[in-house]
Write a protein that holds these residues in place. Sequence first.
Motif, PDB file in Angstrom:
ATOM      1  N   ALA A  59       0.383  -3.272 -17.576  1.00 37.92           N
ATOM      2  CA  ALA A  59       1.634  -2.677 -16.723  1.00 37.92           C
ATOM      3  C   ALA A  59       0.950  -2.394 -15.732  1.00 37.92           C
ATOM      4  CB  ALA A  59       2.348  -1.872 -17.542  1.00 37.92           C
ATOM      5  N   VAL A  60      -0.252  -1.329 -15.901  1.00 39.73           N
ATOM      6  CA  VAL A  60      -0.814  -0.690 -14.633  1.00 39.73           C
ATOM      7  C   VAL A  60      -1.541  -1.753 -13.694  1.00 39.73           C
ATOM      8  CG1 VAL A  60      -2.750   0.852 -13.950  1.00 39.73           C
ATOM      9  CG2 VAL A  60      -1.028   1.364 -15.898  1.00 39.73           C
ATOM     10  N   ARG A  61      -2.232  -2.657 -14.451  1.00 38.24           N
ATOM     11  CA  ARG A  61      -2.813  -3.766 -13.770  1.00 38.24           C
ATOM     12  C   ARG A  61      -2.009  -4.451 -12.773  1.00 38.24           C
ATOM     13  NH1 ARG A  61      -5.843  -5.116 -17.505  1.00 38.24           N
ATOM     14  NH2 ARG A  61      -7.619  -4.316 -16.701  1.00 38.24           N
ATOM     15  N   LYS A  62      -0.519  -4.956 -13.576  1.00 35.20           N
ATOM     16  CA  LYS A  62       0.279  -5.633 -12.900  1.00 35.20           C
ATOM     17  C   LYS A  62       0.824  -4.706 -11.694  1.00 35.20           C
ATOM     18  CE  LYS A  62       4.815  -7.678 -13.510  1.00 35.20           C
ATOM     19  NZ  LYS A  62       5.985  -7.957 -14.595  1.00 35.20           N
ATOM     20  N   ALA A  63       0.939  -3.386 -11.787  1.00 39.00           N
ATOM     21  CA  ALA A  63       1.470  -2.653 -10.618  1.00 39.00           C
ATOM     22  C   ALA A  63       0.315  -2.568  -9.553  1.00 39.00           C
ATOM     23  CB  ALA A  63       1.682  -1.287 -11.278  1.00 39.00           C
ATOM     24  N   VAL A  64      -0.814  -2.518  -9.839  1.00 42.34           N
ATOM     25  CA  VAL A  64      -1.855  -2.484  -8.498  1.00 42.34           C
ATOM     26  C   VAL A  64      -1.744  -4.034  -8.226  1.00 42.34           C
ATOM     27  CG1 VAL A  64      -4.257  -2.511  -8.225  1.00 42.34           C
ATOM     28  CG2 VAL A  64      -3.371  -0.756  -9.816  1.00 42.34           C
ATOM     29  N   ALA A  65      -1.717  -5.090  -8.596  1.00 37.69           N
ATOM     30  CA  ALA A  65      -1.834  -6.222  -8.275  1.00 37.69           C
ATOM     31  C   ALA A  65      -0.440  -6.565  -7.163  1.00 37.69           C
ATOM     32  CB  ALA A  65      -1.796  -7.411  -9.282  1.00 37.69           C
ATOM     33  N   GLY A  66       0.752  -5.830  -7.844  1.00 34.88           N
ATOM     34  CA  GLY A  66       1.940  -5.992  -6.867  1.00 34.88           C
ATOM     35  C   GLY A  66       1.714  -5.315  -5.748  1.00 34.88           C
ATOM     36  N   MET A  67       1.285  -4.122  -5.713  1.00 39.50           N
ATOM     37  CA  MET A  67       0.903  -3.118  -4.710  1.00 39.50           C
ATOM     38  C   MET A  67      -0.069  -4.126  -3.500  1.00 39.50           C
ATOM     39  SD  MET A  67       0.315   0.362  -6.384  1.00 39.50           S
ATOM     40  CE  MET A  67      -0.065   1.268  -4.929  1.00 39.50           C
ATOM     41  N   ALA A 125      -0.091  -7.324  -3.428  1.00 42.71           N
ATOM     42  CA  ALA A 125       0.727  -8.720  -3.077  1.00 42.71           C
ATOM     43  C   ALA A 125       1.753  -8.213  -2.022  1.00 42.71           C
ATOM     44  CB  ALA A 125       1.411  -9.224  -4.235  1.00 42.71           C
ATOM     45  N   ASP A 126       2.374  -7.071  -2.146  1.00 44.42           N
ATOM     46  CA  ASP A 126       3.494  -6.926  -1.245  1.00 44.42           C
ATOM     47  C   ASP A 126       3.038  -5.810  -0.003  1.00 44.42           C
ATOM     48  OD1 ASP A 126       3.404  -4.063  -2.205  1.00 44.42           O
ATOM     49  OD2 ASP A 126       5.236  -4.571  -3.668  1.00 44.42           O
ATOM     50  N   GLY A 127       1.901  -5.574   0.037  1.00 43.51           N
ATOM     51  CA  GLY A 127       1.362  -4.517   1.289  1.00 43.51           C
ATOM     52  C   GLY A 127       1.343  -3.234   1.256  1.00 43.51           C
ATOM     53  N   THR A 128       1.912  -2.754  -0.146  1.00 43.53           N
ATOM     54  CA  THR A 128       1.984  -1.542  -0.313  1.00 43.53           C
ATOM     55  C   THR A 128       0.599  -0.744  -0.370  1.00 43.53           C
ATOM     56  OG1 THR A 128       3.842  -1.628  -1.441  1.00 43.53           O
ATOM     57  CG2 THR A 128       2.571   0.403  -1.945  1.00 43.53           C
ATOM     58  N   MET A 129      -0.400  -1.218  -0.947  1.00 42.88           N
ATOM     59  CA  MET A 129      -1.546  -0.791  -1.118  1.00 42.88           C
ATOM     60  C   MET A 129      -2.259  -0.707   0.358  1.00 42.88           C
ATOM     61  SD  MET A 129      -4.050   0.435  -3.159  1.00 42.88           S
ATOM     62  CE  MET A 129      -3.559  -0.285  -5.003  1.00 42.88           C
ATOM     63  N   THR A 130      -2.164  -1.778   1.184  1.00 46.06           N
ATOM     64  CA  THR A 130      -2.612  -1.654   2.527  1.00 46.06           C
ATOM     65  C   THR A 130      -2.095  -0.803   3.226  1.00 46.06           C
ATOM     66  OG1 THR A 130      -3.025  -4.203   2.221  1.00 46.06           O
ATOM     67  CG2 THR A 130      -3.172  -3.139   4.653  1.00 46.06           C
ATOM     68  N   LYS A 131      -0.828  -0.413   3.098  1.00 45.39           N
ATOM     69  CA  LYS A 131      -0.102   0.729   3.874  1.00 45.39           C
ATOM     70  C   LYS A 131      -0.597   2.124   3.451  1.00 45.39           C
ATOM     71  CE  LYS A 131       4.444   2.592   4.893  1.00 45.39           C
ATOM     72  NZ  LYS A 131       5.881   2.527   4.451  1.00 45.39           N
ATOM     73  N   ILE A 132      -0.987   2.305   2.155  1.00 42.35           N
ATOM     74  CA  ILE A 132      -1.434   3.647   1.707  1.00 42.35           C
ATOM     75  C   ILE A 132      -3.003   3.604   2.135  1.00 42.35           C
ATOM     76  CG2 ILE A 132      -2.454   4.964  -0.405  1.00 42.35           C
ATOM     77  CD1 ILE A 132       0.253   3.746  -1.813  1.00 42.35           C
ATOM     78  N   LEU A 133      -3.816   2.699   1.972  1.00 42.79           N
ATOM     79  CA  LEU A 133      -5.234   2.836   2.607  1.00 42.79           C
ATOM     80  C   LEU A 133      -5.267   3.013   3.953  1.00 42.79           C
ATOM     81  CD1 LEU A 133      -6.857   0.140   0.172  1.00 42.79           C
ATOM     82  CD2 LEU A 133      -6.794   2.544  -0.309  1.00 42.79           C
ATOM     83  N   ASN A 134      -4.487   2.457   4.763  1.00 42.78           N
ATOM     84  CA  ASN A 134      -4.454   2.497   6.075  1.00 42.78           C
ATOM     85  C   ASN A 134      -4.145   3.990   6.615  1.00 42.78           C
ATOM     86  OD1 ASN A 134      -5.500   0.020   6.725  1.00 42.78           O
ATOM     87  ND2 ASN A 134      -3.409  -0.913   7.178  1.00 42.78           N
ATOM     88  N   LYS A 135      -3.227   4.455   5.891  1.00 43.53           N
ATOM     89  CA  LYS A 135      -2.656   5.664   6.231  1.00 43.53           C
ATOM     90  C   LYS A 135      -3.825   6.617   6.079  1.00 43.53           C
ATOM     91  CE  LYS A 135       0.199   9.571   4.018  1.00 43.53           C
ATOM     92  NZ  LYS A 135       1.154   9.695   2.833  1.00 43.53           N
ATOM     93  N   TRP A 136      -4.451   6.622   5.154  1.00 41.85           N
ATOM     94  CA  TRP A 136      -5.924   7.634   5.084  1.00 41.85           C
ATOM     95  C   TRP A 136      -7.209   6.894   5.563  1.00 41.85           C
ATOM     96  CZ3 TRP A 136      -4.437  12.293   3.368  1.00 41.85           C
ATOM     97  CH2 TRP A 136      -3.225  12.388   2.778  1.00 41.85           C
ATOM     98  N   LYS A 137      -7.062   5.817   6.275  1.00 40.97           N
ATOM     99  CA  LYS A 137      -8.228   5.360   7.096  1.00 40.97           C
ATOM    100  C   LYS A 137      -9.283   4.637   5.867  1.00 40.97           C
ATOM    101  CE  LYS A 137      -7.593   8.162  11.276  1.00 40.97           C
ATOM    102  NZ  LYS A 137      -6.212   8.615  10.916  1.00 40.97           N
ATOM    103  N   MET A 138      -8.798   4.354   4.912  1.00 43.59           N
ATOM    104  CA  MET A 138      -9.748   3.497   4.004  1.00 43.59           C
ATOM    105  C   MET A 138      -9.340   1.982   3.988  1.00 43.59           C
ATOM    106  SD  MET A 138      -9.716   6.364   0.981  1.00 43.59           S
ATOM    107  CE  MET A 138     -10.556   5.500  -0.056  1.00 43.59           C
TER     108      MET A 138
END
Length: 265
Positions: A235-243, A245-258
């Motif tokens: 479930a955690v792996r699916k959550a990360v993959a979903g983040m 896929a929908d751009g959430t991970m990119t948004k978080i990383l860009n917020k912190w310049k990562m």
Amino acid sequence: MVRIRLVGILAVTVVAALLAAGSGGAAPRAATAQTFVYCSDITYPPEEFYKGTTAVGSDIDIGAEVARRLGAKAQFNNTGFAGIIAALLAKKCDAIISGMNDTPARRKQVAFVDYISVGQSLMVKKGNPKGIKTLADLSGKTVSVEVGTTNKQFLDAQNKALGKQGKPTIKIVTFPADTDAANALKTGRVDAYFGDSPVVAYYIQRDSSFAFAGSPINPIPVGIAMRIGDPRVPAVRKAVAGMYADGTMTKILNKWKMGAFALKK
């Protein structure tokens, strides 16, 4: 990613959402039905650090979002890095999110869900007065590093190589908090600091007396660590993959310049 040690062991709760679901069996003692508990060494900006008494950083945002997608809220327990895997195995938390490199040695103890890939960098005083550009240049120098990290292991390996070559080894000075390791460079106690590249970038951005030495080396995946066999790992792996896929991970990383440390497809 200079910091000052702000706190000891402290639990900070970050609300991500409501209602627990899909734990896949009896929840470990660390969790309640609505809480997903992380062990984090909250001394490692921009991944996890304190702003006042509130835990913030890329890992805090990522962990909170993962918990939300599990139907829970996230709680972050400040845990020294040297004992963080032991804390997980003792069920003091449900997972580790703390800039932890996914290595073969650690995979013998825990399961990983990778979410970024990070290299290591050397940091020196501005102007690089010691002329340090590579790990080999650390021969005979004094270097600070956080205890229990892969960065410390890299320095140990370099010392073995230097010893075989008959060259002076590195004097490695370890600190329980990464901020203290960086501050040792600031105060002139060491010649260089060695840490993860985004952490070094964070320190340099906030203190003009610091500078990079050479280029980043050896990118390694960073993952959320969980107990082997925990039914929530998929479930955690699916959550990360979903983040991703929908751009959430990119948004978080860009917020912190990562953004440069996102996993490659």
